[in-house]
Design a protein around this motif. Sequence first.
Motif, mmCIF file in Angstrom:
data_model
loop_
_atom_site.group_PDB
_atom_site.id
_atom_site.type_symbol
_atom_site.label_atom_id
_atom_site.label_comp_id
_atom_site.label_asym_id
_atom_site.label_seq_id
_atom_site.Cartn_x
_atom_site.Cartn_y
_atom_site.Cartn_z
ATOM 1 N N PHE A 77 0.710 -1.472 0.174
ATOM 2 C CA PHE A 77 -0.043 0.301 -0.095
ATOM 3 C C PHE A 77 1.404 0.934 -0.304
ATOM 4 C CE2 PHE A 77 -2.008 2.981 3.044
ATOM 5 C CZ PHE A 77 -2.998 3.902 1.983
ATOM 6 N N TYR A 78 1.875 1.039 0.648
ATOM 7 C CA TYR A 78 2.805 2.828 0.934
ATOM 8 C C TYR A 78 3.377 2.690 -0.617
ATOM 9 C CZ TYR A 78 2.389 2.062 5.677
ATOM 10 O OH TYR A 78 2.319 1.753 7.458
ATOM 11 N N VAL A 79 3.388 1.841 -1.220
ATOM 12 C CA VAL A 79 4.579 1.879 -1.950
ATOM 13 C C VAL A 79 3.442 2.531 -3.255
ATOM 14 C CG1 VAL A 79 5.471 0.009 -4.455
ATOM 15 C CG2 VAL A 79 5.826 -0.192 -2.027
ATOM 16 N N HIS A 80 2.595 1.367 -3.597
ATOM 17 C CA HIS A 80 1.038 2.088 -4.444
ATOM 18 C C HIS A 80 0.868 3.734 -4.344
ATOM 19 C CE1 HIS A 80 -2.128 2.271 -6.398
ATOM 20 N NE2 HIS A 80 -2.563 2.664 -5.624
ATOM 21 N N GLN A 92 7.002 0.649 -12.918
ATOM 22 C CA GLN A 92 7.960 1.848 -12.467
ATOM 23 C C GLN A 92 8.414 1.556 -11.163
ATOM 24 O OE1 GLN A 92 4.637 4.474 -11.040
ATOM 25 N NE2 GLN A 92 6.240 6.525 -10.617
ATOM 26 N N GLN A 93 8.974 2.404 -11.102
ATOM 27 C CA GLN A 93 10.191 1.693 -9.784
ATOM 28 C C GLN A 93 8.993 3.012 -8.533
ATOM 29 O OE1 GLN A 93 11.054 -0.783 -8.196
ATOM 30 N NE2 GLN A 93 10.843 -1.721 -10.512
ATOM 31 N N PRO A 94 9.334 2.793 -7.197
ATOM 32 C CA PRO A 94 8.516 4.020 -6.704
ATOM 33 C C PRO A 94 9.935 4.751 -6.036
ATOM 34 C CG PRO A 94 8.668 1.912 -5.759
ATOM 35 C CD PRO A 94 8.235 1.943 -6.768
ATOM 36 N N PHE A 95 9.606 5.872 -5.594
ATOM 37 C CA PHE A 95 10.944 6.401 -5.192
ATOM 38 C C PHE A 95 11.790 5.214 -3.838
ATOM 39 C CE2 PHE A 95 7.128 9.084 -5.239
ATOM 40 C CZ PHE A 95 8.014 9.709 -6.356
ATOM 41 N N ASP A 96 13.079 4.849 -4.947
ATOM 42 C CA ASP A 96 13.999 3.613 -4.274
ATOM 43 C C ASP A 96 14.843 4.468 -3.022
ATOM 44 O OD1 ASP A 96 12.842 1.431 -6.056
ATOM 45 O OD2 ASP A 96 14.685 2.562 -7.640
ATOM 46 N N PHE A 119 5.086 18.216 -1.945
ATOM 47 C CA PHE A 119 5.641 17.129 -2.134
ATOM 48 C C PHE A 119 4.591 16.210 -1.234
ATOM 49 C CE2 PHE A 119 7.401 12.968 -3.802
ATOM 50 C CZ PHE A 119 6.895 13.182 -4.520
ATOM 51 N N PHE A 120 4.703 15.561 -0.629
ATOM 52 C CA PHE A 120 3.784 14.848 0.312
ATOM 53 C C PHE A 120 2.649 15.066 -0.052
ATOM 54 C CE2 PHE A 120 7.700 12.476 1.537
ATOM 55 C CZ PHE A 120 7.881 11.299 1.184
ATOM 56 N N TYR A 121 2.226 16.329 0.712
ATOM 57 C CA TYR A 121 0.503 16.989 0.529
ATOM 58 C C TYR A 121 -0.188 16.863 -0.160
ATOM 59 C CZ TYR A 121 -3.583 19.941 1.727
ATOM 60 O OH TYR A 121 -3.985 20.768 1.502
ATOM 61 N N GLU A 122 0.879 17.413 -1.623
ATOM 62 C CA GLU A 122 0.148 16.863 -2.815
ATOM 63 C C GLU A 122 -0.135 15.401 -2.942
ATOM 64 O OE1 GLU A 122 2.576 18.812 -5.782
ATOM 65 O OE2 GLU A 122 2.201 20.770 -4.683
ATOM 66 N N ILE A 123 1.041 14.852 -2.637
ATOM 67 C CA ILE A 123 0.337 13.504 -3.082
ATOM 68 C C ILE A 123 -0.174 12.763 -2.436
ATOM 69 C CG2 ILE A 123 1.542 10.717 -3.127
ATOM 70 C CD1 ILE A 123 3.862 11.477 -3.576
ATOM 71 N N PHE A 124 -0.790 12.926 -0.901
ATOM 72 C CA PHE A 124 -1.531 12.145 -0.186
ATOM 73 C C PHE A 124 -2.964 12.768 -0.320
ATOM 74 C CE2 PHE A 124 1.630 11.216 3.166
ATOM 75 C CZ PHE A 124 1.785 10.245 2.255
ATOM 76 N N SER A 125 -3.391 14.512 -1.517
ATOM 77 C CA SER A 125 -4.524 15.516 -1.290
ATOM 78 C C SER A 125 -5.354 14.734 -2.731
ATOM 79 C CB SER A 125 -3.688 16.979 -1.641
ATOM 80 O OG SER A 125 -3.749 17.391 -0.357
ATOM 81 N N GLU A 126 -4.220 14.058 -3.563
ATOM 82 C CA GLU A 126 -4.366 14.191 -4.548
ATOM 83 C C GLU A 126 -5.134 12.252 -4.477
ATOM 84 O OE1 GLU A 126 -1.319 13.360 -7.522
ATOM 85 O OE2 GLU A 126 -1.606 15.639 -7.833
ATOM 86 N N ARG A 127 -4.559 11.416 -3.506
ATOM 87 C CA ARG A 127 -4.767 10.438 -3.327
ATOM 88 C C ARG A 127 -5.857 9.977 -2.483
ATOM 89 N NH1 ARG A 127 -1.257 5.899 -5.678
ATOM 90 N NH2 ARG A 127 -0.418 7.131 -7.631
ATOM 91 N N LYS A 128 -6.477 10.547 -1.852
ATOM 92 C CA LYS A 128 -7.011 10.861 -0.694
ATOM 93 C C LYS A 128 -8.196 10.147 -0.479
ATOM 94 C CE LYS A 128 -9.945 15.213 -0.680
ATOM 95 N NZ LYS A 128 -10.045 16.597 -0.130
ATOM 96 N N GLU A 129 -9.100 9.963 -1.222
ATOM 97 C CA GLU A 129 -10.118 8.687 -1.581
ATOM 98 C C GLU A 129 -10.041 7.613 -1.476
ATOM 99 O OE1 GLU A 129 -13.528 9.634 -1.967
ATOM 100 O OE2 GLU A 129 -12.695 11.467 -1.837
ATOM 101 N N GLU A 130 -8.344 6.934 -1.816
ATOM 102 C CA GLU A 130 -8.015 5.716 -2.096
ATOM 103 C C GLU A 130 -7.439 5.700 -0.556
ATOM 104 O OE1 GLU A 130 -4.855 4.986 -5.360
ATOM 105 O OE2 GLU A 130 -5.828 6.802 -6.491
ATOM 106 N N ILE A 131 -6.969 6.714 -0.048
ATOM 107 C CA ILE A 131 -6.389 6.396 1.098
ATOM 108 C C ILE A 131 -7.422 6.494 1.982
ATOM 109 C CG2 ILE A 131 -4.916 7.582 3.427
ATOM 110 C CD1 ILE A 131 -3.218 8.380 1.093
#
Length: 131
Positions: A77-80, A92-96, A119-131
């Motif tokens: 899940f974290y990798v996703h 794609q490899q996540p931030f290795d 950067f983290f805020y934007e990722i989590f904001s975009e994926r808040k429905e999935e999270i």
Amino acid sequence: MLLVGGFIMLRFINPALLTPDFYHLVPSGSLTMEDRRNLTLLCKLIQNISNQRVCNEEWMLDCNPFIEQNLQTLEDFYVHVLMDPNQENEEQQPFDDLLQDVSAKDINPNAVTISAYKFFYEIFSERKEEI
């Protein structure tokens, strides 16, 4: 992964679980004290999984097999979550560098910049429905 897990769980998942009425996930006033206690225990269990630790309290020892069985699922899940949604594909490899173990003495807290937080805020904001 502990840093990512701690951030996600402590800032997003656990607050929503502990106070679902605040986030309008359930009607206000609908939770009993027993419901709140159960949600607190659930958050404790999830936090132990995200910390990659088993439970030490005697009354939670029965949860340890569940934790051990789900560590890989949580890491997946974290990798996703770390994947760039604009480039997400099978290769794609996540931030290795985030997946490598680093000792505490090697961590420089001054190295984290505002842009990293954004950067983290934007990722989590975009994926808040999935999270």
